[in-house]
Design a protein around this motif. Structure first.
Motif, PDB file in Angstrom:
ATOM      1  N   GLY A 210       0.806  -1.206   0.000  1.00 30.40           N
ATOM      2  CA  GLY A 210       0.000   0.000   0.000  1.00 30.40           C
ATOM      3  C   GLY A 210       0.841   1.259   0.000  1.00 30.40           C
ATOM      4  N   PRO A 211       0.186   2.402   0.103  1.00 28.53           N
ATOM      5  CA  PRO A 211       0.899   3.679   0.006  1.00 28.53           C
ATOM      6  C   PRO A 211       1.537   4.091   1.339  1.00 28.53           C
ATOM      7  CG  PRO A 211      -1.431   4.075   0.299  1.00 28.53           C
ATOM      8  CD  PRO A 211      -1.274   2.574   0.215  1.00 28.53           C
ATOM      9  N   ILE A 212       2.430   5.058   1.232  1.00 25.66           N
ATOM     10  CA  ILE A 212       2.934   5.714   2.440  1.00 25.66           C
ATOM     11  C   ILE A 212       1.863   6.708   2.889  1.00 25.66           C
ATOM     12  CG2 ILE A 212       4.689   7.277   3.357  1.00 25.66           C
ATOM     13  CD1 ILE A 212       6.660   6.089   1.389  1.00 25.66           C
ATOM     14  N   PRO A 213       1.347   6.574   4.100  1.00 21.27           N
ATOM     15  CA  PRO A 213       0.254   7.462   4.537  1.00 21.27           C
ATOM     16  C   PRO A 213       0.675   8.932   4.513  1.00 21.27           C
ATOM     17  CG  PRO A 213       0.513   5.608   6.049  1.00 21.27           C
ATOM     18  CD  PRO A 213       1.704   5.588   5.141  1.00 21.27           C
ATOM     19  N   THR A 214      -0.179   9.766   3.980  1.00 17.49           N
ATOM     20  CA  THR A 214       0.117  11.202   3.993  1.00 17.49           C
ATOM     21  C   THR A 214       0.203  11.735   5.417  1.00 17.49           C
ATOM     22  OG1 THR A 214      -2.248  11.705   3.823  1.00 17.49           O
ATOM     23  CG2 THR A 214      -0.999  11.530   1.769  1.00 17.49           C
ATOM     24  N   SER A 215      -0.456  11.062   6.346  1.00 20.71           N
ATOM     25  CA  SER A 215      -0.470  11.525   7.733  1.00 20.71           C
ATOM     26  C   SER A 215       0.890  11.436   8.402  1.00 20.71           C
ATOM     27  CB  SER A 215      -1.490  10.708   8.544  1.00 20.71           C
ATOM     28  OG  SER A 215      -1.170   9.321   8.495  1.00 20.71           O
ATOM     29  N   LEU A 216       1.820  10.660   7.830  1.00 25.68           N
ATOM     30  CA  LEU A 216       3.146  10.578   8.436  1.00 25.68           C
ATOM     31  C   LEU A 216       3.839  11.940   8.448  1.00 25.68           C
ATOM     32  CD1 LEU A 216       4.770   7.219   7.222  1.00 25.68           C
ATOM     33  CD2 LEU A 216       3.604   7.731   9.371  1.00 25.68           C
ATOM     34  N   GLY A 217       3.370  12.843   7.601  1.00 23.91           N
ATOM     35  CA  GLY A 217       3.936  14.180   7.592  1.00 23.91           C
ATOM     36  C   GLY A 217       3.691  14.945   8.873  1.00 23.91           C
ATOM     37  N   ARG A 218       2.801  14.430   9.723  1.00 22.51           N
ATOM     38  CA  ARG A 218       2.515  15.087  10.997  1.00 22.51           C
ATOM     39  C   ARG A 218       3.472  14.654  12.102  1.00 22.51           C
ATOM     40  NH1 ARG A 218      -3.754  13.600  11.219  1.00 22.51           N
ATOM     41  NH2 ARG A 218      -3.537  14.302  13.389  1.00 22.51           N
TER      42      ARG A 218
END
Length: 482
Positions: A210-218
């Protein structure tokens, strides 16, 4: 008399100081002695022993420890802090790691007692679950360690299967989460975004998809993010640029694709960036040249397909390793690439680069490996014999069919393999290239020059004409002054 009085006063003061020091040392020693023999709370001791037995087997009972694993006789793998008159377990390491004595048995299992150790700060499992054991990480009870746990690691457990428990999100004080080389699978859970104090997140060597979650940017406190050697797919989220404190980002050996976002230039503190062995395309973002903290940049094995000259490589003053091999790059090697004064390793292998190879690479004082094989370079290699001797097999230029090397001028045994010899130039021209060789040539062939004077139809080279004119002038001067 006055002198004796001063002397006695000084002696008295020194005596008082010695007494005070003695009392202080005695107090410290007594405190240390009390700590060394003070027991662990009975419930915590029983809880610890049961948790350990779950991994190493029930035959382990700690009977050789006095008075417990934190007293006079300690055990590798257990660390404690002393407070309120009791020892409390703060670090527990299970498995085959260094000299650790707590080795896992074939029937290793997680017991609920593990989650009753309320003072645990660090918990590590290494080489515990073999490939045929198939043990999942416990899903529940992680919330009981929410206030204490700061580091959680599972290393080299191929039999550890299943997904990352969403309950990891309760570990609000966690600073390091390492899930390295296990058998874990599934997607990276959104719950990890709750770990706002996280500084290190390592998920490498599993089967995540799956994708790298965009939420990891937090997770803006992250210093290290490593998701390499998985099966992650999709584009790199633009929120990656929000991780401004990152010093290491390794996403290599996945199935990530799409265009590299320009927001990646926001990683101003980054010293290592490895995006190799993915499917990134659509060119190199020029923001790379702004990441002047980079020491290692590895982009190899991506179908980038761009002109390498778009980047001002000379801006990367700290770069030591640059791997751009197998990327479909084209164009000439820019001079700015020879301006990276700390560069140790450069690979441009297996691209479609053309033009000549800059000899200025030799002037980079730290260069120790230069791989240029498998391109369309032309012309002659202009490096000195000393350069080839220095790099030896770490210099490669084979597979460039129009590239050559003038071997007769290279007095070294370390000649690059796979590079053809340049065709011999005309005799006079080759001698003209070096004054010492010119003189040797003329001394060996002077009779040809003299003979040619009687043939008006012979066209002389400029060098031969000058030589003959000088000889005639010297003869005339000799006759005049004779």
């Amino acid at each position: 008399m006055k002198n004796y009085s001063n002397l006695f006063t000084k002696i008295h003061i020194m005596f008082v100081q010695l007494v005070l020091v003695g009392v202080y040392v005695s107090f410290i020693y007594k405190g240390a002695a009390d700590a060394s023999i003070s027991p662990m709370e009975k419930h915590e001791k029983e809880t610890l022993y049961s948790a350990i037995q779950g991994f190493v087997g029930n035959e382990w009972n700690g009977s050789f420890l006095y008075p417990d694993p934190c007293g006079w006789t300690t055990i590798e793998g257990v660390s404690c802090d002393f407070s309120n008159g009791f020892w409390h377990v703060t670090d527990l390491t299970i498995g085959d790691l260094y000299d650790n004595s707590l080795r896992c048995s074939q029937a290793a299992e997680f017991r609920e007692h593990l989650f009753e150790l309320k003072h645990l700060k660090s918990l590590s499992f290494s080489n515990c679950f073999l490939s045929d054991q198939h043990k999942p990480i416990p899903i529940s009870n992680w919330d009981s360690l929410a206030n204490s746990l700061e580091s959680l690691e599972f290393r080299s457990n191929p039999g550890l299967i299943g997904t990352i428990p969403p309950s990891f999100g309760y570990l609000k004080n966690l600073q390091s989460l390492v899930l390295l080389e296990n058998g874990l699978e599934g997607e990276i859970p959104e719950a990890l975004v709750n770990l706002t104090k996280l500084k290190r997140l390592v998920l490498a060597g599993n089967n995540f998809v799956g994708p790298i979650p965009t939420s990891l940017g937090r997770l803006t406190n992250l210093l290290i993010l490593d998701t390499s050697r998985n099966f992650l797919s999709g584009a790199l989220p633009v929120t990656i640029g929000d991780l401004s404190l990152l010093i290491k980002l390794d996403l290599s050996n996945n199935r990530l694709d799409g265009k590299l976002p320009k927001q990646i230039g926001g990683l101003k503190s980054l010293t290592l960036l490895d995006l190799s062995h993915n499917n990134f395309s659509w060119g190199l973002p020029e923001v790379f040249q702004e990441m002047d903290s980079l020491e290692e940049l590895v982009l190899s094995d991506n179908p980038i397909g761009d002109y390498v000259a778009r980047i001002q490589w000379g801006n990367l003053k700290n770069l030591e390793m640059l791997d751009l091999s197998n990327m479909g790059l084209k164009g000439n090697i820019p001079n700015s690439m020879t301006e990276m004064k700390k560069l140790r390793f450069l690979s441009l292998s297996n691209n479609t680069l053309s033009g000549t190879i800059p000899s200025k690479f030799e002037k980079i004082p730290t260069i120790n490996a230069l791989y240029l094989d498998g391109n369309d370079f032309t012309g002659k290699l202009e490096f000195s014999p000393r350069f080839y001797t220095k790099l030896r097999s770490r210099f490669r230029a084979s597979g460039n069919v129009n590239l050559c090397l003038f071997l007769k001028l290279t007095s070294t045994r370390h000649v690059p393999e796979g590079v053809k010899q340049c065709e011999q130039e005309s005799t006079v021209d080759s001698k003209d290239s070096d004054p010492s060789l010119k003189n040797e040539y003329l001394s060996q062939n002077s009779h040809h020059v003299i003979t040619s004077l009687g043939h008006s139809g012979l066209v002389l080279s400029p060098f031969t004409f000058c030589y003959v004119a000088r000889m005639i002038l010297m003869a005339l001067l000799w006759i005049v002054f004779l």
